[in-house]
Design a protein around this motif. Sequence first.
Motif, PDB file in Angstrom:
ATOM      1  N   TYR A  75      -7.707  -3.015  -0.988  1.00  0.00           N
ATOM      2  CA  TYR A  75      -6.500  -3.759  -1.348  1.00  0.00           C
ATOM      3  C   TYR A  75      -6.896  -5.024  -2.096  1.00  0.00           C
TER       4      TYR A  75
ATOM      5  N   ASN B 240       0.197  -3.700  -1.743  1.00  0.00           N
ATOM      6  CA  ASN B 240      -0.241  -3.492  -3.118  1.00  0.00           C
ATOM      7  C   ASN B 240       0.634  -4.258  -4.103  1.00  0.00           C
TER       8      ASN B 240
ATOM      9  N   THR C 169      -9.033  -0.537  -6.780  1.00  0.00           N
ATOM     10  CA  THR C 169      -8.173  -1.389  -5.960  1.00  0.00           C
ATOM     11  C   THR C 169      -6.713  -1.005  -6.146  1.00  0.00           C
ATOM     12  N   ARG C 170      -5.992  -0.935  -5.041  1.00  0.00           N
ATOM     13  CA  ARG C 170      -4.598  -0.503  -5.094  1.00  0.00           C
ATOM     14  C   ARG C 170      -3.697  -1.604  -5.649  1.00  0.00           C
ATOM     15  N   CYS C 171      -2.767  -1.187  -6.510  1.00  0.00           N
ATOM     16  CA  CYS C 171      -1.789  -2.117  -7.065  1.00  0.00           C
ATOM     17  C   CYS C 171      -0.562  -1.323  -7.483  1.00  0.00           C
TER      18      CYS C 171
END
Length: 698
Positions: free
Chosen positions: A254, A546, A592-594
């Motif tokens: 994250y 996110n 990375t989550r977004c």
Amino acid sequence: MKRGCDDRCDERSVKKITLKECHLSKKELVFARSGDKSTVYGPETSMYLLAFEQVLDTVLKYEDHLFSKNEIECIQRFFSFSAASRYLFVRLFMRKRDKWFRVSQLNYKECQNLNEALNHLVKEQFLDDELALTLEDALTNLQIQELKVLAKQHRVSGSTRKELETGLLQCEKNQSLISNSGQLLLNLDRRGRFCSTTSFLLEKTLYITGPCVRINPTTAKLFHLVNSVYFRSSLYNESSLTSFVLERIQTVVYPKYTLSRTRCIFPSRLVLDSYVQALELSKHALALFENYGKLDDHGKAEALSLFFDIYPKWLSTIQSDVNDYWQNKELGNLCETSYYATTFSPGSVLTYLIHKGTIVLARTGLVETELEVLDALLAQNVHQVGKRGAWYERKALIEHNQRHISAKEIKIWRKRALVTCIHGLEDKYTRTKYKYSLSKRLRSLERSLKIPKREQYVHVFVLSSPLTHTYITGKLVCDSTSNRTTWCLKDDGLGTVEEKALEYYESLGWKGLHSESGIITTLFALLFWDILFCDVKGVFQSPFQNAPLDLYTESFYNSRETRIINRLQEISCGKSSEILEHVDELERKTKTRCVGLNWAYEKQDLITIAKAIGNDGLACLCKLLAEDYGNWSSGLPDLCLWREKPELAFCLVEVKSLNDRLSESQKVWLDVLQSNGISVSVCHVHDVDGNDTRRKLK
């Protein structure tokens, strides 16, 4: 009192996992990351347990006011259990709620003293044993073959699980039992005392399954409530802890941001309980409302009945919410998170259900009721305000299309529709995409009512220029099993209509992707990464977000206006490639989550597409998303096309086939793109044999 891990929410780093944070040795951490399940740790080092305990610690630290003294004592008592008991409870807690488990099938290598741990949890009333088991639950716990054997012994026929269970449950009404030989026998226990058929069947079922346990419903409700508070999610379920574990072993990463957990998301326990109840209701209601057209008559009747059950509850809730909101605003009592905190209220959930429930009213033909509901929705401006434009649009449509009445009444209804359109255009919460359709209807109404030009509404949104249309042909193949259409591609392949169109454009030298909104939202995520995750108080309440909590509200832009304007200026000055390169280099390795970001798109393609769109066009798209992410992050054309030779070019293409045509929202998107210098087109694909000529292409 022993605690599994310290509360480190404000000091966490998503890029590194320290041994102190995880309570794992270096060797154990390597195995965890590699996914080697052959390694057995002790229960006290389980990441499931550590995650669960951190959830409890955090909630007790920040929001203990939401729980009673007895509930807090229950939570604290959990920490006094042995590591094996705590671990076993957590693993069962993460499985399906209200499920009974066969003890013989519980196999956790970390918990070597399984029976001891089970007995302790039953004694502490964290688990229920078979004494709380009903016949219905016991039958559900049988495998299908075991159920068939039991049914055969009791002369119960049926081919499905439901039929067999129903037949066996009918035996509850009997006070005797027919044996395999056909002889009528009394049910006697081991001491020769008469017992009911239910007790007899339950005993036989337990003989098959062996001892069974489940989490005590009261205890389960409490700990699920704690997790709902912690995760700040409207979609919390039993697997939410998985995100904690995946992040710990760096399977999921994250973004870095500063946590600022607050106490005012849920002002009281009453609000929290009502919110959770509303979420539970929405799971069932949305399944009916959103799939109304696919339901049978019984399902449709259930959906309509459920709507009318929810509606009065919503009316009473919304009245209270509106009064409280404006009273607090006048007194200046709104906390720093009030602008999005209403999302986590029962009123917000119920408002969304009423919004979705209007589908049922429309399909049922309850026109007067639907108008009443739409008026009630528009009478409040606290919850789901981003959907006000849709409510005005639907209300105006119903009023405009009144039929089977006199000419005088039709004129009255059209005047009402005209007023609705004007109110919608003047409402500050009406999103731009709805203003186009309202303006179009307003113009039509003014013509039909023969309103003089000097009296016509001036500030309207109109489509600026005609769209470019491309027509291509292909071989249509109908799939009778799935009721879907496919098209013949090169090399005798089959594909969707979008793939057919993409094949055509590639033959002209374009590169392309069937991405819909994916490319644009990915560019926005990378270009606005530091703005999305900047330090704004109250928008990051959990380590597993996110996106900031206010992204889908107007507050996102207002809270970051200076930063957003500066970034748009940088994009207009041609710095998008530099920003994309920098963020991609930092985040792509860990994916990375977004929100809106898809790492499947190659970096170089994204940079080329950004250049091809043009500085001003890209800045315009980013501005739309920053101002109203909820409405502009979907609905973009199907295909994203670009090429570098003979000159850099970019185009977005909406693909239509058979009886398909542009919706009003699609027309708005295409016009907005075109008016900001972005090339758009509509590609119509029809069958070379003429099998799709039932409607003219538009």
